[in-house]
Design a protein around this motif. Structure first.
Motif, PDB file in Angstrom:
ATOM      1  N   SER A  58     -22.605   8.092 -20.560  1.00  0.00           N
ATOM      2  CA  SER A  58     -24.021   7.843 -20.841  1.00  0.00           C
ATOM      3  C   SER A  58     -24.526   8.816 -21.899  1.00  0.00           C
ATOM      4  CB  SER A  58     -24.847   8.002 -19.566  1.00  0.00           C
ATOM      5  OG  SER A  58     -24.888   9.373 -19.190  1.00  0.00           O
ATOM      6  N   GLU A  59     -25.700   8.508 -22.434  1.00  0.00           N
ATOM      7  CA  GLU A  59     -26.305   9.396 -23.420  1.00  0.00           C
ATOM      8  C   GLU A  59     -26.621  10.759 -22.794  1.00  0.00           C
ATOM      9  OE1 GLU A  59     -29.472   9.110 -27.050  1.00  0.00           O
ATOM     10  OE2 GLU A  59     -29.828   7.852 -25.302  1.00  0.00           O
ATOM     11  N   SER A  60     -27.047  10.755 -21.541  1.00  0.00           N
ATOM     12  CA  SER A  60     -27.340  12.039 -20.883  1.00  0.00           C
ATOM     13  C   SER A  60     -26.057  12.855 -20.707  1.00  0.00           C
ATOM     14  CB  SER A  60     -28.047  11.824 -19.550  1.00  0.00           C
ATOM     15  OG  SER A  60     -27.247  11.092 -18.661  1.00  0.00           O
ATOM     16  N   ASP A  61     -24.921  12.197 -20.419  1.00  0.00           N
ATOM     17  CA  ASP A  61     -23.639  12.901 -20.344  1.00  0.00           C
ATOM     18  C   ASP A  61     -23.302  13.526 -21.686  1.00  0.00           C
ATOM     19  OD1 ASP A  61     -23.205  12.125 -17.691  1.00  0.00           O
ATOM     20  OD2 ASP A  61     -21.996  10.375 -18.250  1.00  0.00           O
ATOM     21  N   LEU A  62     -23.494  12.746 -22.748  1.00  0.00           N
ATOM     22  CA  LEU A  62     -23.187  13.204 -24.099  1.00  0.00           C
ATOM     23  C   LEU A  62     -24.039  14.427 -24.462  1.00  0.00           C
ATOM     24  CD1 LEU A  62     -21.350  12.373 -26.469  1.00  0.00           C
ATOM     25  CD2 LEU A  62     -23.264  11.038 -27.331  1.00  0.00           C
ATOM     26  N   ILE A  63     -25.319  14.368 -24.145  1.00  0.00           N
ATOM     27  CA  ILE A  63     -26.233  15.479 -24.426  1.00  0.00           C
ATOM     28  C   ILE A  63     -25.836  16.713 -23.620  1.00  0.00           C
ATOM     29  CG2 ILE A  63     -28.617  16.268 -24.107  1.00  0.00           C
ATOM     30  CD1 ILE A  63     -29.446  13.324 -24.823  1.00  0.00           C
ATOM     31  N   GLU A  64     -25.543  16.525 -22.343  1.00  0.00           N
ATOM     32  CA  GLU A  64     -25.200  17.650 -21.473  1.00  0.00           C
ATOM     33  C   GLU A  64     -23.888  18.313 -21.891  1.00  0.00           C
ATOM     34  OE1 GLU A  64     -23.979  18.499 -16.828  1.00  0.00           O
ATOM     35  OE2 GLU A  64     -25.102  16.682 -17.312  1.00  0.00           O
ATOM     36  N   VAL A  65     -22.867  17.509 -22.142  1.00  0.00           N
ATOM     37  CA  VAL A  65     -21.547  18.061 -22.459  1.00  0.00           C
ATOM     38  C   VAL A  65     -21.520  18.689 -23.851  1.00  0.00           C
ATOM     39  CG1 VAL A  65     -19.118  17.453 -22.871  1.00  0.00           C
ATOM     40  CG2 VAL A  65     -20.313  16.533 -20.885  1.00  0.00           C
ATOM     41  N   SER A  66     -22.160  18.040 -24.818  1.00  0.00           N
ATOM     42  CA  SER A  66     -22.088  18.516 -26.202  1.00  0.00           C
ATOM     43  C   SER A  66     -23.038  19.672 -26.493  1.00  0.00           C
ATOM     44  CB  SER A  66     -22.387  17.376 -27.169  1.00  0.00           C
ATOM     45  OG  SER A  66     -23.758  17.023 -27.126  1.00  0.00           O
ATOM     46  N   GLY A  67     -24.187  19.682 -25.840  1.00  0.00           N
ATOM     47  CA  GLY A  67     -25.196  20.689 -26.146  1.00  0.00           C
ATOM     48  C   GLY A  67     -26.098  20.299 -27.298  1.00  0.00           C
ATOM     49  N   LEU A  68     -25.989  19.066 -27.781  1.00  0.00           N
ATOM     50  CA  LEU A  68     -26.868  18.574 -28.844  1.00  0.00           C
ATOM     51  C   LEU A  68     -28.109  17.945 -28.242  1.00  0.00           C
ATOM     52  CD1 LEU A  68     -24.331  16.829 -31.275  1.00  0.00           C
ATOM     53  CD2 LEU A  68     -25.381  19.084 -31.515  1.00  0.00           C
ATOM     54  N   SER A  69     -29.150  17.842 -29.046  1.00  0.00           N
ATOM     55  CA  SER A  69     -30.374  17.184 -28.602  1.00  0.00           C
ATOM     56  C   SER A  69     -30.231  15.671 -28.760  1.00  0.00           C
ATOM     57  CB  SER A  69     -31.562  17.666 -29.431  1.00  0.00           C
ATOM     58  OG  SER A  69     -31.448  17.190 -30.765  1.00  0.00           O
ATOM     59  N   GLU A  70     -31.141  14.945 -28.143  1.00  0.00           N
ATOM     60  CA  GLU A  70     -31.140  13.483 -28.272  1.00  0.00           C
ATOM     61  C   GLU A  70     -31.327  13.078 -29.736  1.00  0.00           C
ATOM     62  OE1 GLU A  70     -33.520   9.609 -26.454  1.00  0.00           O
ATOM     63  OE2 GLU A  70     -33.905  11.597 -25.628  1.00  0.00           O
ATOM     64  N   ASN A  71     -32.168  13.792 -30.445  1.00  0.00           N
ATOM     65  CA  ASN A  71     -32.419  13.518 -31.856  1.00  0.00           C
ATOM     66  C   ASN A  71     -31.157  13.743 -32.692  1.00  0.00           C
ATOM     67  OD1 ASN A  71     -33.998  12.800 -34.080  1.00  0.00           O
ATOM     68  ND2 ASN A  71     -34.606  14.914 -34.454  1.00  0.00           N
ATOM     69  N   GLU A  72     -30.415  14.796 -32.404  1.00  0.00           N
ATOM     70  CA  GLU A  72     -29.178  15.078 -33.133  1.00  0.00           C
ATOM     71  C   GLU A  72     -28.123  14.013 -32.845  1.00  0.00           C
ATOM     72  OE1 GLU A  72     -29.149  19.909 -33.528  1.00  0.00           O
ATOM     73  OE2 GLU A  72     -28.895  19.038 -31.528  1.00  0.00           O
ATOM     74  N   ILE A  73     -28.044  13.576 -31.589  1.00  0.00           N
ATOM     75  CA  ILE A  73     -27.118  12.500 -31.227  1.00  0.00           C
ATOM     76  C   ILE A  73     -27.481  11.236 -31.991  1.00  0.00           C
ATOM     77  CG2 ILE A  73     -26.339  10.972 -29.348  1.00  0.00           C
ATOM     78  CD1 ILE A  73     -25.194  13.802 -29.087  1.00  0.00           C
ATOM     79  N   GLN A  74     -28.768  10.909 -32.044  1.00  0.00           N
ATOM     80  CA  GLN A  74     -29.228   9.707 -32.744  1.00  0.00           C
ATOM     81  C   GLN A  74     -28.870   9.777 -34.229  1.00  0.00           C
ATOM     82  OE1 GLN A  74     -30.397   6.997 -31.234  1.00  0.00           O
ATOM     83  NE2 GLN A  74     -30.358   5.990 -33.220  1.00  0.00           N
TER      84      GLN A  74
END
Length: 108
Positions: free
Chosen positions: A18-34
Motif C-alpha cells: 500500500s501507499e502507507s507501507d511505501l511511505i513508512e518503509v521508505s521514509g519519503l512523504s506522500e508528495n515525494e512518492i507522487q
C-alpha cells in the motif's frame, strides 16, 4: 551501554504494498512518492478494489531515493533527477554488458 532495537520487514517479490507501507518503509512523504510516480520512476498498480498498490521494486526505489535525498541534502526535484539519472546509468551499464556478451569482448 545503549541497546538499539530495530524492526525488519521481509520484502516479498510477489506482494503488492500500500501507499502507507511505501511511505513508512521508505521514509519519503506522500508528495515525494507522487513525484516519483509522475516521473515514472515508481510503478503504480491498481488492484481489484481500485486501490493504489506498489510492487516490491517500488519499495527499493523509494528507499534509495530517500537515501540519496538525505546523503546529498537534495530538494524534491534534485532527488527525482538523481534517481532518474541513476536508473539511466543502470540501463546503459546493462546494455554494455549485453553488447559485450554478444560480441565476446570483455573489459578488465
Amino acid at each position: 551501554m545503549i541497546t538499539s532495537i530495530s524492526e525488519r520487514t521481509w520484502i516479498d517479490d510477489t506482494s503488492a504494498y500500500s501507499e502507507s507501507d511505501l511511505i513508512e518503509v521508505s521514509g519519503l512523504s506522500e508528495n515525494e512518492i507522487q513525484d516519483l510516480i509522475e516521473n515514472e520512476l515508481i510503478k503504480l498498480l491498481i488492484n481489484e478494489q481500485s486501490e493504489k498498490t506498489f510492487p516490491m521494486q517500488a519499495l527499493i526505489t523509494a528507499s534509495n531515493a530517500r537515501r540519496i535525498r538525505d546523503d546529498f541534502e537534495l530538494d524534491q526535484n534534485g532527488m527525482v533527477l538523481a534517481v532518474a539519472l541513476m536508473r539511466r546509468i543502470a540501463e546503459l551499464e546493462n546494455e554494455i554488458i549485453s553488447l559485450q556478451a554478444k560480441s565476446g569482448w570483455h573489459c578488465l
